[in-house]
Design a protein around this motif. Structure first.
Motif, mmCIF file in Angstrom:
data_model
loop_
_atom_site.group_PDB
_atom_site.id
_atom_site.type_symbol
_atom_site.label_atom_id
_atom_site.label_comp_id
_atom_site.label_asym_id
_atom_site.label_seq_id
_atom_site.Cartn_x
_atom_site.Cartn_y
_atom_site.Cartn_z
ATOM 1 N N ASP A 1 -4.550 -3.596 8.481
ATOM 2 C CA ASP A 1 -3.940 -4.596 7.604
ATOM 3 C C ASP A 1 -3.270 -3.944 6.400
ATOM 4 O OD1 ASP A 1 -4.760 -6.647 9.234
ATOM 5 O OD2 ASP A 1 -6.386 -7.341 7.917
ATOM 6 N N ARG A 2 -3.955 -2.990 5.784
ATOM 7 C CA ARG A 2 -3.390 -2.370 4.586
ATOM 8 C C ARG A 2 -2.286 -1.379 4.947
ATOM 9 N NH1 ARG A 2 -4.634 -3.089 -0.400
ATOM 10 N NH2 ARG A 2 -6.633 -4.093 0.049
ATOM 11 N N LYS B 1 0.033 -5.971 5.187
ATOM 12 C CA LYS B 1 -0.272 -7.389 5.359
ATOM 13 C C LYS B 1 -0.539 -8.015 3.989
ATOM 14 C CE LYS B 1 -3.377 -10.598 7.735
ATOM 15 N NZ LYS B 1 -3.790 -11.303 6.498
ATOM 16 N N ASP B 2 0.021 -9.174 3.741
ATOM 17 C CA ASP B 2 -0.152 -9.921 2.491
ATOM 18 C C ASP B 2 0.507 -9.260 1.294
ATOM 19 O OD1 ASP B 2 -1.692 -11.868 3.834
ATOM 20 O OD2 ASP B 2 -3.529 -10.696 3.549
ATOM 21 N N GLU B 3 1.440 -8.333 1.512
ATOM 22 C CA GLU B 3 2.168 -7.744 0.386
ATOM 23 C C GLU B 3 2.906 -8.845 -0.375
ATOM 24 O OE1 GLU B 3 5.667 -4.420 -0.599
ATOM 25 O OE2 GLU B 3 5.356 -5.113 1.458
ATOM 26 N N THR B 4 2.869 -8.756 -1.699
ATOM 27 C CA THR B 4 3.572 -9.730 -2.522
ATOM 28 C C THR B 4 5.080 -9.555 -2.368
ATOM 29 O OG1 THR B 4 1.825 -9.965 -4.170
ATOM 30 C CG2 THR B 4 4.061 -10.407 -4.903
ATOM 31 N N ARG C 1 10.595 -6.198 -0.805
ATOM 32 C CA ARG C 1 9.303 -5.543 -0.590
ATOM 33 C C ARG C 1 9.409 -4.105 -1.067
ATOM 34 N NH1 ARG C 1 9.933 -6.148 5.957
ATOM 35 N NH2 ARG C 1 11.482 -4.503 6.295
ATOM 36 N N THR D 1 -0.651 -6.297 -2.921
ATOM 37 C CA THR D 1 -0.800 -7.729 -2.661
ATOM 38 C C THR D 1 -0.932 -8.543 -3.951
ATOM 39 O OG1 THR D 1 -3.229 -7.762 -2.523
ATOM 40 C CG2 THR D 1 -2.032 -7.136 -0.534
ATOM 41 N N ARG E 1 -0.720 -12.882 12.816
ATOM 42 C CA ARG E 1 -1.393 -12.126 11.759
ATOM 43 C C ARG E 1 -0.414 -11.192 11.043
ATOM 44 N NH1 ARG E 1 -6.331 -11.285 10.098
ATOM 45 N NH2 ARG E 1 -6.966 -9.291 9.192
ATOM 46 N N TYR E 2 0.588 -10.701 11.759
ATOM 47 C CA TYR E 2 1.561 -9.788 11.167
ATOM 48 C C TYR E 2 2.962 -10.378 11.231
ATOM 49 C CZ TYR E 2 -2.416 -6.663 11.622
ATOM 50 O OH TYR E 2 -3.672 -6.107 11.543
ATOM 51 N N HIS F 1 4.836 -11.071 8.937
ATOM 52 C CA HIS F 1 5.757 -10.488 7.956
ATOM 53 C C HIS F 1 6.597 -9.375 8.567
ATOM 54 C CE1 HIS F 1 2.449 -7.624 7.992
ATOM 55 N NE2 HIS F 1 3.161 -6.767 7.280
#
Length: 426
Positions: free
Chosen positions: A310-311, A315-318, A355, A195, A397-398, A400
């Motif tokens: 989440d991990r 989630k929130d990966e750059t 990604r 992230t 929330r997901y 992405h």
């Protein structure tokens, strides 16, 4: 003996909107107290098994004058030399050996990390353990017989702190190094993962590979009062930096670094969740049954599992804004480990365009660390992931994960993971 205050952490969880419980709850962990008793608990991991084999002379390590036992140690631990990453900042217990001309090499597989420094007789090893979280060892490179032993306090002084989410764990730290590799404690540093912005990654590390216009802190040192990144990007090799003849590979691969960042924090998240559930169960066991609130316990479990989910689902990966290209040898070694589904798809398939992985679900879902989670925690994680992938939970929330992503990941897991083969048929 050195004494350190280790592993004492208080975590506060804020319950998400819509949770069946109210307010917040805290978890207090001291890893040297029950139910963990870190220093008294024997290791049961890849390195402890090798130690047993060496003691019983079931395995022998070959010594060479060039690298001591490193080559045969990696082979015994099933760690590929292509995983090599190089760090020149003085952020190890062996700071006196580390310079830009003599960087520390890190080699790793899915659960074990080996740190080797050219000229040092001591190799540092750490590994994932089902009860300990991370367990730490050293091996003395004596030419007569390798001396492998477990370490506790010296390593936990850094590896059971906020740097590792408060539990015995691992970290990839990005710092602002001077030319000699020293680090000013007053300058900002970062604990990096998938992230993290590229601009904060790999300070104090060598980085080889292509990444277009994306900027990072690697290959650079302080010059004129600031980090000089004018010539640190898109390096094919490190010939101008130091003599790599004694190293097992000529690079410090950018893709290996990205995998290392994700893997260390993924392991830490699983250990943290497992420790919290063990602590909460221990506290509940000391209460009368009528004082245990089942609904609150279920809500706590749901929240703790959700952080791991989440991990696992990145989630929130750059988002990558340029294609990343690294060592084809490392990519091949990593991707061949599988498993693959009936269509030949694997959670290890790289994307590296927008990604890290083509199918954003961590390959560590197959790991022994995941399998050894507290059964109710693992079941809750599986339930949440299945519901997200099936489209019955998660909502924005997901976001992405596209519908195609969710279908592909669920298909792969249903074919290759026993937990999901069962849940998908429920």
């Amino acid at each position: 003996m050195k004494l350190f205050l280790i592993g004492c952490v208080t975590a506060t969880f804020a319950l998400a909107a819509g949770s069946p419980a109210r307010g917040q709850f805290t978890v207090n962990i001291d890893i040297d107290q029950a139910p963990f008793q870190y220093t008294e608990t024997p290791g049961n991991n890849r390195v402890s098994r090798l130690m047993h084999q060496l003691e019983n002379k079931e395995v022998e390590l070959d010594y060479t004058s060039q690298r001591g036992y490193l080559d045969s140690l990696l082979e015994a631990l099933q760690i590929p030399p292509s995983s090599q990453t190089l760090v020149f900042s003085k952020t190890s217990m062996q700071v006196r050996y580390i310079t830009r001309r003599n960087p520390r090499a890190i080699y790793f597989n899915d659960d074990t990390y080996v740190g080797w420094i050219n000229g040092s007789s001591l190799v540092e090893i750490s590994t994932a353990d089902p009860k300990l979280g991370a367990a730490f060892y050293t091996i003395d490179m004596s030419p007569f017989r390798p001396k492998l032993k477990r370490m506790n306090y010296d390593c936990l002084a850094c590896h059971a702190t906020s740097l590792t989410q408060g539990i015995p764990g691992h970290t990839v730290r990005s710092v602002v190094p001077s030319y000699d590799g020293s680090v000013n404690s007053q300058t900002q540093s970062f604990i990096t993962n998938d992230t993290s912005p590229f601009s904060q990654r790999w300070g104090g590390w060598y980085v080889t590979g292509f990444h277009g216009d994306m900027k990072h802190m690697g290959n650079a040192y302080v010059k004129g009062g600031s980090l000089d990144t004018s010539r640190n990007a898109n390096l094919l090799n490190l010939r101008d930096e130091f003599d790599s003849a004694n190293y097992l590979a000529p690079q410090s691969d950018i893709v290996a670094l990205m995998v290392l960042e994700h893997q260390t924090q993924m392991h830490n998240s699983m250990v943290r969740a497992d420790f919290f559930v063990r602590q909460l169960d221990h506290e509940a066991s000391e209460l009368d049954d009528d004082k245990v609130d089942a609904a609150e316990s279920a809500a706590q479990l749901q929240l703790i599992a959700g952080e791991v989910v989440d991990r696992l689902l990145f989630k929130d990966e750059t988002k990558l804004t340029d294609e990343v290209r690294g060592s084809v040898v490392f990519a091949a070694d990593f991707q061949t480990l599988g498993p693959k589904d009936s269509q030949g798809r694997s959670l290890r398939d790289f994307d590296l365009k927008s990604r890290m992985f083509q199918y954003p679900c961590s390959y560590l879902i197959y790991s022994d660390a995941f399998k050894s989670l507290q059964p109710k925690l693992r079941s809750e994680i599986v339930r949440q992931i299945h519901d997200v992938l099936a489209g019955t939970a998660g909502g924005d929330r997901y976001e992405h994960l596209s519908a195609a992503d969710r279908g592909s990941i669920l298909g792969i897991l249903s074919d290759t993971h026993p937990d999901f083969s069962i849940s998908s048929n429920d």
